[in-house]
Each structure stands twice: as structure tokens, then as C-alpha cells.
Design an enzyme around this catalytic site. Structure first.
Site, PDB file in Angstrom:
ATOM      1  N   HIS A  14       0.848  -1.192   0.000  1.00  0.00           N
ATOM      2  CA  HIS A  14       0.000   0.000   0.000  1.00  0.00           C
ATOM      3  C   HIS A  14       0.882   1.239   0.000  1.00  0.00           C
ATOM      4  O   HIS A  14       1.246   1.775   1.058  1.00  0.00           O
ATOM      5  CB  HIS A  14      -0.914   0.006   1.234  1.00  0.00           C
ATOM      6  CG  HIS A  14      -1.996   1.047   1.181  1.00  0.00           C
ATOM      7  ND1 HIS A  14      -3.335   0.733   1.134  1.00  0.00           N
ATOM      8  CD2 HIS A  14      -1.947   2.402   1.168  1.00  0.00           C
ATOM      9  CE1 HIS A  14      -4.047   1.850   1.098  1.00  0.00           C
ATOM     10  NE2 HIS A  14      -3.221   2.881   1.135  1.00  0.00           N
ATOM     11  N   ASP A 135      -6.372   2.705  -9.334  1.00  0.00           N
ATOM     12  CA  ASP A 135      -7.484   2.950  -8.421  1.00  0.00           C
ATOM     13  C   ASP A 135      -8.362   4.107  -8.868  1.00  0.00           C
ATOM     14  O   ASP A 135      -7.942   5.002  -9.607  1.00  0.00           O
ATOM     15  CB  ASP A 135      -6.980   3.155  -6.986  1.00  0.00           C
ATOM     16  CG  ASP A 135      -6.520   4.568  -6.687  1.00  0.00           C
ATOM     17  OD1 ASP A 135      -5.958   5.213  -7.596  1.00  0.00           O
ATOM     18  OD2 ASP A 135      -6.706   5.017  -5.547  1.00  0.00           O
ATOM     19  N   GLU A 197     -10.637   3.662   6.802  1.00  0.00           N
ATOM     20  CA  GLU A 197      -9.543   4.547   7.190  1.00  0.00           C
ATOM     21  C   GLU A 197     -10.099   5.767   7.923  1.00  0.00           C
ATOM     22  O   GLU A 197      -9.627   6.124   9.001  1.00  0.00           O
ATOM     23  CB  GLU A 197      -8.751   5.003   5.963  1.00  0.00           C
ATOM     24  CG  GLU A 197      -7.641   5.996   6.291  1.00  0.00           C
ATOM     25  CD  GLU A 197      -7.000   6.623   5.060  1.00  0.00           C
ATOM     26  OE1 GLU A 197      -5.969   7.297   5.227  1.00  0.00           O
ATOM     27  OE2 GLU A 197      -7.518   6.455   3.945  1.00  0.00           O
TER      28      GLU A 197
END
Length: 346
Positions: A14, A135, A197
Site C-alpha cells: 500500500h 485505483d 480509514e
């Protein structure tokens, strides 16, 4: 512990490409594109780059984004990341790229693809294998999802392994992106959305239910829901945990207060990552050391974190086996016991 962490062959799952831009890379870009207004001397750039708060992080992030005009800039960015990963003995990384932002900023598609390809080739010569996650910037809605998917499927560059979803979570439901993730999955791309998150456990549940997430980006709030912790552990769904990032963005108060302890205690597959490392003053080795120190982990437990990242990656099985054997060898040299509990399998 520090030397042990460095010796471990590591995997990062990530890290955002634009967010990976270190001072040397930004300095090169700033001198190449002085009209961007980014400082072109190191001392001023260091002051500009020093993290102050989240709004300042966004200002710096978009300043870097504005200097990415074509192939050479993307190449510079990728190679800069590769040098930093090589310095930390990171052998493989799955890097998040947001094509929609580059293309809407006016970068030709072929320039983006050529920069990724040439940078990836140079990274491999440094001993770092890079893969890509394309993404969706979720805050830009369904048009961004549609364009990101179309670009991913039409370009299909070497190294593209996954499809993600980033950006703000509040007010950006995961379920609306389900058709795009379904199509990406049918095309062989793995599902790795951000969730939990900056929002609660329900966002993670939605990512699992609606986007069929194979890994969760961050997942910080999972500790608020015991049933979710149990589900993640039983299904072996890995979390891409980014402790320093979560502290810097004020999602948690400190590394010591980070729910990574509850995640590990529940048997969840935890991997450690940096997110936007230079922006947050993070390194992958630093994440391992900070978590080991805060949680009182021994060499065996730290070695398991490195193994988790390998197992959770989308590397071919043969590459996984080779890295796991190397991790075991490093652990043996640092006094690993003969018998350890088995790792949870992603």
C-alpha cells in the site's frame, strides 16, 4: 531489531505513486517545471515538505501532481520510489496509480504507460519488482470509475494486478462502485479498495460485501466491531495497515494507541505499509520498528509480519515461496525458535 528488520526481504502492498515522491525526486521535478511554484532549492523544499497538518499534506500532494506532465516525469517518480525501496531491502511492491487524475490533467495516455513501463524496467535492474494497482479517486464519482476501468482494461500494462478505490470515504459509498469492480474481477484484476480509514466498520463490510475485497486498504476502524475482526480473521482477509499515516492524519493518537494490537490479537492478517511515505515522514523499515517497539514484538513476530505481506501479495506462488524461504533464513540467523505457531493464510 533494526538490523534484523533491514535484513528481512520485504514486500509493500500500500504505497501511492504520487505520494511516494521523495525530496530528490521532487527537486528534480521542480527544476524541470519551475512554473509549478514548488521550491527549487533543497532547504526551501525541505521546509515546504515538512508535514504540518492534513490540509498542508493535500497542498503538497497536489503540487507534486501538477508537475507530472509526461513520460519523463512518471519515469522519474517510479525510479525515485524504486531507489528508496531498494535502500530498505524491499523486493516487491504493489504501487497504487490513479490514472484518472493524470489523464484529466492532460497527460497523454501513452506517456503515462511509457513512463510506468520504463520506470518499472529500471526498478527491476535495481532489484525491485513493481506491480500496479489502478485505483478510482472515489470523490470524483462514477465517471472516474468508468474511465479508470476502461483505461485499465484497454491498456492492461505489464504488472497491473489489481483494481482499487481511494479518496475520501465519508459520503462516498462503496456499493455504487460494485459494477466496476465486478467487471475488473472478471478481467482478472484483484479487488483492493480502501475502507475503514476515515469511516466506521460498515464501510469495510460494504467493501467486502459489495466489492468482494480480497484485501482492505487501511481497515483501521475494524477494531470497533468484534464480529468484523472475527470475520476478517476467519476468512484470512489481509489488511494493508499504515500506522504512521493514520497518526499523521489524526485517525489515531499514536502508534501505541493504534488498533494494530487488537487486529493481531484477533488473528487478522496484518501487513505494514507506508501509504504516502515522504509526506508523512515514514519508511517501511520505520513502520516495522515503530510497531515492534510499541507492541513489544520479538524477532519471530516481526518476521511473521514480513511473511504476511508476502502471502497477501499477488506474486506468483514460486516467488512467494522463495521470499518466504529467505525470510526464514534471516530469522534463523537471528535466533528464530525451531517451532513457531502457523501463520494465518490470506
Amino acid at each position: 531489531m533494526r538490523s534484523f528488520i533491514h535484513a528481512l526481504p520485504k514486500v509493500e502492498l500500500h504505497v501511492h505513486l504520487v505520494g511516494s515522491a521523495g525530496l530528490d525526486t521532487v527537486l528534480e521535478l521542480a527544476r524541470r517545471h519551475p512554473s509549478a511554484g514548488v521550491p527549487t532549492d533543497r532547504a526551501s523544499l525541505e521546509r515546504f515538505y515538512a508535514f504540518r497538518d492534513f490540509d498542508h499534506f493535500l497542498k503538497v500532494f497536489w503540487a507534486v501532481q501538477s508537475m507530472l506532465k509526461g513520460r519523463a516525469d512518471i519515469h522519474t517518480l517510479v525510479v525515485g520510489l524504486a531507489h528508496e525501496l531498494a535502500r530498505q531491502n524491499v523486493r516487491y511492491a504493489e504501487v497504487t496509480v490513479t490514472p484518472y487524475n493524470h489523464l484529466t490533467d492532460g497527460m497523454p495516455a501513452d506517456e503515462l504507460l511509457e513512463g510506468l513501463a520504463s520506470g518499472r524496467a529500471e526498478a527491476l535492474a535495481l532489484g525491485v519488482d513493481l506491480a500496479w494497482c489502478f485505483d478510482i479517486p472515489g470523490e470524483k464519482g462514477l465517471v472516474a470509475a468508468r474511465e479508470t476501468l476502461a483505461f485499465a482494461l484497454s491498456s492492461r500494462p505489464d504488472g497491473l494486478v489489481s483494481f482499487g478505490l481511494g479518496g475520501p470515504e465519508q459520503g462516498v459509498g462503496r456499493a455504487q462502485f460494485a459494477p466496476f469492480f465486478a467487471t475488473a474481477g472478471e478481467a482478472g484484476l484483484h479487488s483492493v479498495p480502501h475502507a475503514g480509514e476515515t469511516s466506521g466498520p460498515e464501510t469495510i463490510w460494504s467493501a467486502l460485501r459489495d466489492l468482494h475485497a480480497e484485501r482492505i486498504g487501511h481497515g483501521t476502524s475494524c477494531s470497533e466491531d468484534p464480529a468484523l475482526l472475527e470475520h476478517l480473521a476467519l476468512r484470512g482477509i489481509p489488511l494493508e495497515v499504515c500506522p504512521t499515516s493514520n497518526v499523521r492524519t489524526r485517525q489515531v493518537a499514536s502508534i501505541e494507541a493504534h488498533p494494530v494490537r487488537q487486529m493481531l490479537d484477533a488473528g487478522v492478517v496484518v501487513t505494514l505499509n507506508t501509504d504516502d511515505p515522504p509526506f508523512f515522514g515514514a519508511t517501511l523499515e520505520g513502520e516495522y520498528l515503530a510497531v515492534a517497539t510499541a507492541l513489544g514484538l520479538d524477532h519471530v513476530q516481526v518476521g511473521r509480519l514480513a511473511e504476511n505481506a508476502v502471502l497477501a501479495s499477488f506474486l506468483p506462488n514460486a516467488r512467494k515461496t522463495a521470499l518466504l524461504e529467505e525470510i526464514a533464513s534471516v530469522s534463523d540467523r537471528h535466533g528464530r525458535p525451531d517451532v513457531v505457531a502457523p501463520l494465518p493464510k490470506p
